[in-house]
Design an enzyme around this catalytic site. Sequence first.
Site, PDB file in Angstrom:
ATOM      1  N   ILE A 170       0.831  -1.221   0.000  1.00  0.00           N
ATOM      2  CA  ILE A 170       0.000   0.000   0.000  1.00  0.00           C
ATOM      3  C   ILE A 170       0.861   1.265   0.000  1.00  0.00           C
ATOM      4  O   ILE A 170       0.391   2.327  -0.444  1.00  0.00           O
ATOM      5  CB  ILE A 170      -0.967  -0.009   1.213  1.00  0.00           C
ATOM      6  CG1 ILE A 170      -2.080   1.037   1.022  1.00  0.00           C
ATOM      7  CG2 ILE A 170      -0.220   0.214   2.530  1.00  0.00           C
ATOM      8  CD1 ILE A 170      -3.241   0.910   1.981  1.00  0.00           C
ATOM      9  N   SER A 229       3.367  -9.079 -14.304  1.00  0.00           N
ATOM     10  CA  SER A 229       4.107  -8.030 -15.006  1.00  0.00           C
ATOM     11  C   SER A 229       4.437  -8.399 -16.451  1.00  0.00           C
ATOM     12  O   SER A 229       4.770  -9.548 -16.749  1.00  0.00           O
ATOM     13  CB  SER A 229       5.420  -7.776 -14.249  1.00  0.00           C
ATOM     14  OG  SER A 229       6.308  -7.029 -15.043  1.00  0.00           O
ATOM     15  N   GLU A 287       7.066  -7.725 -17.673  1.00  0.00           N
ATOM     16  CA  GLU A 287       8.460  -8.158 -17.620  1.00  0.00           C
ATOM     17  C   GLU A 287       8.568  -9.673 -17.821  1.00  0.00           C
ATOM     18  O   GLU A 287       9.599 -10.167 -18.271  1.00  0.00           O
ATOM     19  CB  GLU A 287       9.040  -7.723 -16.267  1.00  0.00           C
ATOM     20  CG  GLU A 287      10.535  -7.827 -16.118  1.00  0.00           C
ATOM     21  CD  GLU A 287      11.334  -6.821 -16.945  1.00  0.00           C
ATOM     22  OE1 GLU A 287      10.755  -5.831 -17.446  1.00  0.00           O
ATOM     23  OE2 GLU A 287      12.540  -7.044 -17.101  1.00  0.00           O
ATOM     24  N   TYR A 329      13.898 -10.861 -11.142  1.00  0.00           N
ATOM     25  CA  TYR A 329      12.574 -10.291 -10.851  1.00  0.00           C
ATOM     26  C   TYR A 329      11.504 -10.963 -11.706  1.00  0.00           C
ATOM     27  O   TYR A 329      10.464 -11.394 -11.214  1.00  0.00           O
ATOM     28  CB  TYR A 329      12.594  -8.779 -11.110  1.00  0.00           C
ATOM     29  CG  TYR A 329      11.215  -8.140 -11.163  1.00  0.00           C
ATOM     30  CD1 TYR A 329      10.542  -7.802  -9.994  1.00  0.00           C
ATOM     31  CD2 TYR A 329      10.580  -7.883 -12.380  1.00  0.00           C
ATOM     32  CE1 TYR A 329       9.274  -7.234 -10.031  1.00  0.00           C
ATOM     33  CE2 TYR A 329       9.320  -7.310 -12.429  1.00  0.00           C
ATOM     34  CZ  TYR A 329       8.670  -6.989 -11.253  1.00  0.00           C
ATOM     35  OH  TYR A 329       7.418  -6.423 -11.300  1.00  0.00           O
TER      36      TYR A 329
HETATM   37  P1  NAP Z   1       6.532  -0.099  -5.650  1.00  0.00           P
HETATM   38  O1  NAP Z   1       6.198   1.348  -5.697  1.00  0.00           O
HETATM   39  O2  NAP Z   1       7.961  -0.534  -5.688  1.00  0.00           O
HETATM   40  O3  NAP Z   1       5.849  -0.691  -4.313  1.00  0.00           O
HETATM   41  C1  NAP Z   1       6.209  -1.938  -3.813  1.00  0.00           C
HETATM   42  C2  NAP Z   1       5.529  -2.128  -2.469  1.00  0.00           C
HETATM   43  O4  NAP Z   1       5.878  -3.411  -1.935  1.00  0.00           O
HETATM   44  C3  NAP Z   1       5.911  -1.085  -1.404  1.00  0.00           C
HETATM   45  O5  NAP Z   1       4.769  -0.737  -0.671  1.00  0.00           O
HETATM   46  C4  NAP Z   1       6.875  -1.877  -0.524  1.00  0.00           C
HETATM   47  O6  NAP Z   1       6.941  -1.403   0.791  1.00  0.00           O
HETATM   48  C5  NAP Z   1       6.208  -3.236  -0.563  1.00  0.00           C
HETATM   49  N1  NAP Z   1       7.080  -4.313  -0.105  1.00  0.00           N
HETATM   50  C6  NAP Z   1       8.318  -4.636  -0.559  1.00  0.00           C
HETATM   51  N2  NAP Z   1       8.798  -5.685   0.109  1.00  0.00           N
HETATM   52  C7  NAP Z   1       7.859  -6.050   1.022  1.00  0.00           C
HETATM   53  C8  NAP Z   1       7.768  -7.064   1.992  1.00  0.00           C
HETATM   54  N3  NAP Z   1       8.759  -7.938   2.195  1.00  0.00           N
HETATM   55  N4  NAP Z   1       6.643  -7.152   2.750  1.00  0.00           N
HETATM   56  C9  NAP Z   1       5.623  -6.272   2.561  1.00  0.00           C
HETATM   57  N5  NAP Z   1       5.659  -5.279   1.654  1.00  0.00           N
HETATM   58  C10 NAP Z   1       6.760  -5.178   0.889  1.00  0.00           C
HETATM   59  O7  NAP Z   1       5.780  -0.881  -6.824  1.00  0.00           O
HETATM   60  P2  NAP Z   1       4.552  -0.387  -7.757  1.00  0.00           P
HETATM   61  O8  NAP Z   1       5.103   0.299  -8.949  1.00  0.00           O
HETATM   62  O9  NAP Z   1       3.520   0.268  -6.918  1.00  0.00           O
HETATM   63  O10 NAP Z   1       4.030  -1.790  -8.284  1.00  0.00           O
HETATM   64  C11 NAP Z   1       3.060  -2.538  -7.541  1.00  0.00           C
HETATM   65  C12 NAP Z   1       3.181  -4.003  -7.928  1.00  0.00           C
HETATM   66  O11 NAP Z   1       2.929  -4.163  -9.317  1.00  0.00           O
HETATM   67  C13 NAP Z   1       4.555  -4.628  -7.691  1.00  0.00           C
HETATM   68  O12 NAP Z   1       4.350  -5.981  -7.330  1.00  0.00           O
HETATM   69  C14 NAP Z   1       5.229  -4.566  -9.040  1.00  0.00           C
HETATM   70  O13 NAP Z   1       6.211  -5.572  -9.161  1.00  0.00           O
HETATM   71  C15 NAP Z   1       4.039  -4.803  -9.953  1.00  0.00           C
HETATM   72  N6  NAP Z   1       4.107  -4.217 -11.283  1.00  0.00           N
HETATM   73  C16 NAP Z   1       4.392  -2.902 -11.430  1.00  0.00           C
HETATM   74  C17 NAP Z   1       4.403  -2.334 -12.691  1.00  0.00           C
HETATM   75  C18 NAP Z   1       4.716  -0.879 -12.883  1.00  0.00           C
HETATM   76  O14 NAP Z   1       5.013  -0.503 -14.023  1.00  0.00           O
HETATM   77  N7  NAP Z   1       4.620  -0.044 -11.849  1.00  0.00           N
HETATM   78  C19 NAP Z   1       4.101  -3.116 -13.818  1.00  0.00           C
HETATM   79  C20 NAP Z   1       3.783  -4.472 -13.617  1.00  0.00           C
HETATM   80  C21 NAP Z   1       3.779  -5.007 -12.339  1.00  0.00           C
HETATM   81  P3  NAP Z   1       8.012  -0.257   1.235  1.00  0.00           P
HETATM   82  O15 NAP Z   1       7.302   1.055   0.987  1.00  0.00           O
HETATM   83  O16 NAP Z   1       8.226  -0.557   2.665  1.00  0.00           O
HETATM   84  O17 NAP Z   1       9.230  -0.416   0.367  1.00  0.00           O
HETATM   85  N1  GDD Z   2      15.811   2.438 -14.080  1.00  0.00           N
HETATM   86  C1  GDD Z   2      16.512   2.852 -15.136  1.00  0.00           C
HETATM   87  N2  GDD Z   2      17.460   3.805 -14.965  1.00  0.00           N
HETATM   88  N3  GDD Z   2      16.229   2.337 -16.343  1.00  0.00           N
HETATM   89  C2  GDD Z   2      16.918   2.800 -17.411  1.00  0.00           C
HETATM   90  C3  GDD Z   2      17.896   3.782 -17.298  1.00  0.00           C
HETATM   91  C4  GDD Z   2      18.201   4.297 -16.006  1.00  0.00           C
HETATM   92  O1  GDD Z   2      19.056   5.148 -15.826  1.00  0.00           O
HETATM   93  N4  GDD Z   2      18.372   4.044 -18.530  1.00  0.00           N
HETATM   94  C5  GDD Z   2      17.718   3.255 -19.393  1.00  0.00           C
HETATM   95  N5  GDD Z   2      16.847   2.490 -18.717  1.00  0.00           N
HETATM   96  C6  GDD Z   2      15.972   1.463 -19.322  1.00  0.00           C
HETATM   97  C7  GDD Z   2      16.075   0.092 -18.649  1.00  0.00           C
HETATM   98  O2  GDD Z   2      17.241  -0.599 -19.084  1.00  0.00           O
HETATM   99  C8  GDD Z   2      14.779  -0.540 -19.113  1.00  0.00           C
HETATM  100  O3  GDD Z   2      14.933  -1.094 -20.386  1.00  0.00           O
HETATM  101  C9  GDD Z   2      13.822   0.660 -19.215  1.00  0.00           C
HETATM  102  O4  GDD Z   2      14.629   1.844 -19.148  1.00  0.00           O
HETATM  103  C10 GDD Z   2      12.761   0.727 -18.112  1.00  0.00           C
HETATM  104  O5  GDD Z   2      13.411   0.576 -16.868  1.00  0.00           O
HETATM  105  P1  GDD Z   2      12.625   0.798 -15.486  1.00  0.00           P
HETATM  106  O6  GDD Z   2      11.945   2.111 -15.484  1.00  0.00           O
HETATM  107  O7  GDD Z   2      13.586   0.506 -14.377  1.00  0.00           O
HETATM  108  O8  GDD Z   2      11.444  -0.274 -15.546  1.00  0.00           O
HETATM  109  P2  GDD Z   2      11.421  -1.811 -15.996  1.00  0.00           P
HETATM  110  O9  GDD Z   2      10.753  -1.871 -17.338  1.00  0.00           O
HETATM  111  O10 GDD Z   2      12.732  -2.459 -15.842  1.00  0.00           O
HETATM  112  O11 GDD Z   2      10.453  -2.444 -14.893  1.00  0.00           O
HETATM  113  C11 GDD Z   2       9.250  -1.777 -14.509  1.00  0.00           C
HETATM  114  O12 GDD Z   2       8.186  -2.239 -15.302  1.00  0.00           O
HETATM  115  C12 GDD Z   2       7.862  -3.624 -15.141  1.00  0.00           C
HETATM  116  C13 GDD Z   2       6.702  -3.929 -16.094  1.00  0.00           C
HETATM  117  O13 GDD Z   2       7.187  -4.186 -17.375  1.00  0.00           O
HETATM  118  C14 GDD Z   2       9.017  -2.060 -13.026  1.00  0.00           C
HETATM  119  O14 GDD Z   2       7.946  -1.276 -12.576  1.00  0.00           O
HETATM  120  C15 GDD Z   2       8.677  -3.514 -12.779  1.00  0.00           C
HETATM  121  O15 GDD Z   2       8.310  -3.692 -11.409  1.00  0.00           O
HETATM  122  C16 GDD Z   2       7.492  -3.869 -13.688  1.00  0.00           C
HETATM  123  O16 GDD Z   2       7.123  -5.205 -13.496  1.00  0.00           O
END
Ligand code: NAP
Ligand code: GDD
Length: 328
Positions: free
Chosen positions: A9, A127, A129, A151
Site C-alpha cells: 500500500i 508483469s 516483464e 525479478y
Molecule cells: P513499488 O512502488 O515498488 O511498491 C512496492 C511495495 O511493496 C511497497 O509498498 C513496498 O513497501 C512493498 N514491499 C516490498 N517488500 C515487502 C515485503 N517484504 N513485505 C511487505 N511489503 C513489501 O511498486 P509499484 O510500482 O507500486 O508496483 C506494484 C506491484 O505491481 C509490484 O508488485 C510490481 O512488481 C508490480 N508491477 C508494477 C508495474 C509498474 O510498471 N509499476 C508493472 C507491472 C507489475 P516499502 O514502501 O516498505 O518499500
Molecule cells: N531504471 C533505469 N534507470 N532504467 C533505465 C535507465 C536508467 O538510468 N536508462 C535506461 N533504462 C531502461 C532500462 O534498461 C529498461 O529497459 C527501461 O529503461 C525501463 O526501466 P525501469 O523504469 O527501471 O522499468 P522496468 O521496465 O525495468 O520495470 C518496470 O516495469 C515492469 C513492467 O514491465 C518495473 O515497474 C517492474 O516492477 C514492472 O514489473
Amino acid sequence: MKRALITGITGQDGAYLSQLLLSKGYEVFGLVRRSSAAEVMDEKLRWLGIAAEVRLVDGNLTDLSSLLRTMRDVKPDEVYNLAAQSFVKSSWNQPLLTGAVTGIGAANVLEAVRLEAPSARFYQASSSEMFGLIQEPVQTERTPFYPRSPYAAAKLYAHWMTVNYRESFGLHATSGILFNHESPLRGIEFVTRKITDGVARIKLGQQRTLALGNLDARRDWGHARDYVKAMWAMLQHDTPDDYVIATGRTVSVRDFCDLAFAHVGLKADDHVVVDERYLRPAEVPLLLGDSGKARQRLGWAPDTSLEQLVVEMVEADIDRLKFQGACR
Ligand code: NAP
Ligand code: GDD
C-alpha cells in the site's frame, strides 16, 4: 461496506488503488513492513491526501504468520497483492531476496487467503516483464513468457501459483499482467521518474546532465491511476482470469526524454549522457501489449496519453523541487 486488503500500500500502485477504493466506499487496510523511517513510510498516501483514511497493519510478505493473522483480523472481501521487490535492476544484486518476496511472498499471501479468507477475491500484480525476450511482436495473454531477470522469474512463479490456486482450490484468483505504468508517485529509481526529476532539476539550474543507461529500450507506458481501475474491474468480474493491461503504444527511453525536455523548452541531446553503470546484465529491449481482452470483457481503457503523463510528471517534479516537498 466492502473491505479491501492491499499489500504494497505504501508503493505507487498501492496509493492510487487506495484512493480509488476509498472513492468507491471501501474500507481500506494496508499491510506495511516495519521501517526505521516510519515518518516517510506513508508519504505517497499523504501526497494523495488519504493517509488518515486507510488502516495500516504491521506485517511482511515473507512472514506467513503475519499474513494469516492479518487475514483473520481484517476479513477482507478483496485482497490485492501489490507488494514486491519491484526494481528489476536490483534483482540481479538481490536475487534471493527478490525470489523470497516477489515469488514466495505471493505464495504466502495465496496460502493465507486459502486458509483464512477463502471466499475473498485475490489479485496478483503480474508483469509484462515476464514476456522478457518477447516471443511475439505484440504481447497478449496467450504469448509465451521468456523472463530475463531474477525479478521476472520470481513474478512468473507468482503468476503460475495464482493460476494454480484458482484451478486447484477454486479461489477467485486473478492475475493482471500490467505493462509499465508511471505517475508522479513513481519511485525515483525507475527511468521515467528519473528523467522527469532530472528535467526539473536541469530546468531549475540544480544540475546540468542526466546520466542514463540504454536509451533504445522501448516500453508501453501508461498512467498508474488508469491501471488501478483495471485491477479493481478484474475483481468485480464473476470469473477469475488473466488480463493484459497496456496502452498499445511503445516508445523508447530516448523518445520519453525528448518529450520531457521539450515540455520545459530544452533539448534532451544537450543534457542526456549514457553511463554504463545503468546498463543491465540482460535487457528487455521492447514491450508492447494488446489489452483487447480487458477492453472487451471489463470495459477498461486508458484515459491518459503518454504526452499527458509526461507533462503531469515533469510539472509535479518542478513543484516538489520548488517547494521542497517531502515526496521524492
Ligand atoms: P513499488 O512502488 O515498488 O511498491 C512496492 C511495495 O511493496 C511497497 O509498498 C513496498 O513497501 C512493498 N514491499 C516490498 N517488500 C515487502 C515485503 N517484504 N513485505 C511487505 N511489503 C513489501 O511498486 P509499484 O510500482 O507500486 O508496483 C506494484 C506491484 O505491481 C509490484 O508488485 C510490481 O512488481 C508490480 N508491477 C508494477 C508495474 C509498474 O510498471 N509499476 C508493472 C507491472 C507489475 P516499502 O514502501 O516498505 O518499500
Ligand atoms: N531504471 C533505469 N534507470 N532504467 C533505465 C535507465 C536508467 O538510468 N536508462 C535506461 N533504462 C531502461 C532500462 O534498461 C529498461 O529497459 C527501461 O529503461 C525501463 O526501466 P525501469 O523504469 O527501471 O522499468 P522496468 O521496465 O525495468 O520495470 C518496470 O516495469 C515492469 C513492467 O514491465 C518495473 O515497474 C517492474 O516492477 C514492472 O514489473
